[in-house]
Write a protein that holds these residues in place. Structure first.
Motif, PDB file in Angstrom:
ATOM      1  N   SER A  60      30.183  37.703   2.840  1.00 14.98           N
ATOM      2  CA  SER A  60      29.271  37.245   3.709  1.00 14.98           C
ATOM      3  C   SER A  60      28.185  35.898   2.976  1.00 14.98           C
ATOM      4  CB  SER A  60      28.128  38.732   3.791  1.00 14.98           C
ATOM      5  OG  SER A  60      28.491  38.635   1.966  1.00 14.98           O
ATOM      6  N   ARG A  62      24.513  35.216   1.785  1.00 15.92           N
ATOM      7  CA  ARG A  62      22.860  35.465   1.388  1.00 15.92           C
ATOM      8  C   ARG A  62      21.878  34.185   1.774  1.00 15.92           C
ATOM      9  NH1 ARG A  62      20.460  40.475  -0.713  1.00 15.92           N
ATOM     10  NH2 ARG A  62      22.502  40.940  -1.190  1.00 15.92           N
ATOM     11  N   GLU A  64      18.427  32.726   1.727  1.00 13.24           N
ATOM     12  CA  GLU A  64      16.222  33.290   1.400  1.00 13.24           C
ATOM     13  C   GLU A  64      15.480  32.272   1.417  1.00 13.24           C
ATOM     14  OE1 GLU A  64      16.348  35.279  -3.102  1.00 13.24           O
ATOM     15  OE2 GLU A  64      16.041  32.659  -3.290  1.00 13.24           O
ATOM     16  N   SER A  75      14.350  37.779   2.772  1.00 17.72           N
ATOM     17  CA  SER A  75      15.932  37.856   2.852  1.00 17.72           C
ATOM     18  C   SER A  75      17.326  38.290   3.413  1.00 17.72           C
ATOM     19  CB  SER A  75      16.366  37.692   1.396  1.00 17.72           C
ATOM     20  OG  SER A  75      16.146  38.957   0.844  1.00 17.72           O
ATOM     21  N   THR A  77      21.396  39.171   4.805  1.00 16.73           N
ATOM     22  CA  THR A  77      23.055  38.833   4.618  1.00 16.73           C
ATOM     23  C   THR A  77      23.707  39.215   5.253  1.00 16.73           C
ATOM     24  OG1 THR A  77      22.430  39.720   2.324  1.00 16.73           O
ATOM     25  CG2 THR A  77      24.787  39.730   3.174  1.00 16.73           C
ATOM     26  N   SER A  78      24.645  38.088   5.734  1.00 13.63           N
ATOM     27  CA  SER A  78      25.270  37.954   7.354  1.00 13.63           C
ATOM     28  C   SER A  78      26.020  38.864   7.140  1.00 13.63           C
ATOM     29  CB  SER A  78      25.818  36.638   7.180  1.00 13.63           C
ATOM     30  OG  SER A  78      26.179  36.309   5.600  1.00 13.63           O
ATOM     31  N   THR A  88      22.088  33.799  10.352  1.00 11.57           N
ATOM     32  CA  THR A  88      20.937  34.462   9.846  1.00 11.57           C
ATOM     33  C   THR A  88      19.729  34.199  10.636  1.00 11.57           C
ATOM     34  OG1 THR A  88      20.012  36.611   8.292  1.00 11.57           O
ATOM     35  CG2 THR A  88      19.990  34.282   7.519  1.00 11.57           C
ATOM     36  N   GLU A 108      28.598  35.625  -1.112  1.00 10.96           N
ATOM     37  CA  GLU A 108      29.866  36.938  -1.777  1.00 10.96           C
ATOM     38  C   GLU A 108      30.466  36.975  -1.176  1.00 10.96           C
ATOM     39  OE1 GLU A 108      25.661  39.566  -1.291  1.00 10.96           O
ATOM     40  OE2 GLU A 108      24.328  37.767  -2.889  1.00 10.96           O
ATOM     41  N   ALA A 123      29.171  36.652  -6.722  1.00  7.06           N
ATOM     42  CA  ALA A 123      28.396  35.720  -5.824  1.00  7.06           C
ATOM     43  C   ALA A 123      28.842  34.125  -6.153  1.00  7.06           C
ATOM     44  CB  ALA A 123      27.200  36.352  -6.199  1.00  7.06           C
TER      45      ALA A 123
END
Length: 328
Positions: A60, A62, A64, A75, A77-78, A88, A108, A123
């Motif tokens: 995925s 992330r 921010e 933030s 996360t997909s 996103t 991640e 990550a």
């Protein structure tokens, strides 16, 4: 026999091609041409690679985002999935018009601890900060001017190119203009503005009827402003003068079957290369401007009308002169 089993997980690579989209589609387009975006809910996206995809691991992204000082505002996360583009959308209510923001993304991955139910994650490093400025304010009406074709007036000769200048009015961030001349049938065209928000185009009206130029400004973020309509009327060459000794205008003369000479002159018309003429409803004929005298032989007595018009170098016809005379 002893059996050695190894489990490993690769740390994801740093995402590539981070970009801001203008809508909620997770793809490479449409993107703004500049760092200015015309929405308060842009979609953030990047390409993510999963080195452990053959093991069934998922990855995925992330995201921010922060204000211009670096204070993190949120933030997201997909959803875990395969490698490819992850995105996103920044929720409504977090960004303000005219403000500058920055964002970054990291990958991640997600994998299960061997022989347990525990889910673990590794990550990548963050990408560099990406910056954008929100601009949802539309430009104002542009200002249009032309010396050749003044607004709401009769201007240059039809078929003559004219320069039209576009100015931004009250706006300070105009990047281009979209314009279209009617009649003409051409689609909207676009011209880039200079650093002061001004642009000029050369247009050639092809109709002597009322023309309308439609123009709207487009700002640096791609916001189109309202459309201004600029109307003007090209000038048509005046009707030529016609003289004849044998058949004077509005008077009797000559006779049936008697030839008579008719001489045409420009009467102020510009760039005349020829004259067209027609007796009553007969055949339309033409003579070069350098031989403006023609011979016409009326077949019948009584009233007749000779229609004459000029033709300029661009092929446009002037107004028609109706020269009436009576054959004895």
């Amino acid at each position: 026999m002893p059996l050695l089993r190894l489990w490993y997980n690769s740390v994801p690579e740093v995402p590539t091609d981070p970009a801001t989209n203008l809508n909620d589609s997770c793809g490479p387009e449409p993107r703004p041409d500049t760092r200015f975006v015309l929405t308060t809910t842009p979609t953030l996206g990047a390409e993510v690679v999963n080195a452990d995809r053959e093991h069934g691991d998922q990855v995925s992204a992330r995201f921010e985002w922060a204000d211009s000082s670096g204070t993190v505002l949120g933030s997201a996360t997909s959803a875990p999935g395969w490698e490819g583009r992850h995105c996103t959308e920044i929720p409504e209510g977090l960004l303000a018009d005219g403000q500058t923001y920055r964002w970054r993304v990291r990958a991640e991955d997600h994998y299960q601890e061997p022989e347990t139910l525990e889910m673990l994650s590794d990550a990548s490093d963050w990408t560099a900060w990406q910056e954008f400025t929100v601009d949802v304010t539309r430009p104002t009406l542009p200002v249009i001017a032309s010396e050749t074709y003044p607004q709401n007036a009769t201007g240059g000769l039809v078929g003559t190119p004219g320069v039209f200048t576009f100015s931004p009015g009250e706006s300070t961030d105009v990047a281009s203009y979209r314009y279209r001349l009617v009649p003409g049938g051409s689609p909207y065209q676009q011209v880039t503005a200079d650093t002061e928000g001004r642009a000029s185009v050369a247009l050639t009206p092809t109709s002597f009827l009322r023309n309308t130029l439609y123009v709207r400004a487009v700002d640096r973020a791609g916001n189109p402003g309202p459309e201004r309509a600029y109307s003007f009327t090209p000038r048509r060459n005046p009707a030529p003068l016609v003289t004849s000794t044998v058949y004077p205008e509005n008077a009797p003369g000559g006779g049936a079957g008697m030839p008579g000479e008719f001489t045409f002159s420009p009467n102020g018309a510009q760039d005349v290369v020829a004259y067209g003429y027609r007796l009553d409803s007969g055949e339309t004929l033409q003579t070069p401007a350098d031989t403006p005298t023609v011979t016409i032989t009326p077949d019948t007595a009584g009233p007749h009308t000779l229609s004459v018009w000029s033709i300029d170098a661009r092929g446009y016809l002037g107004w028609t002169r109706a020269y009436t005379f009576t054959v004895n």
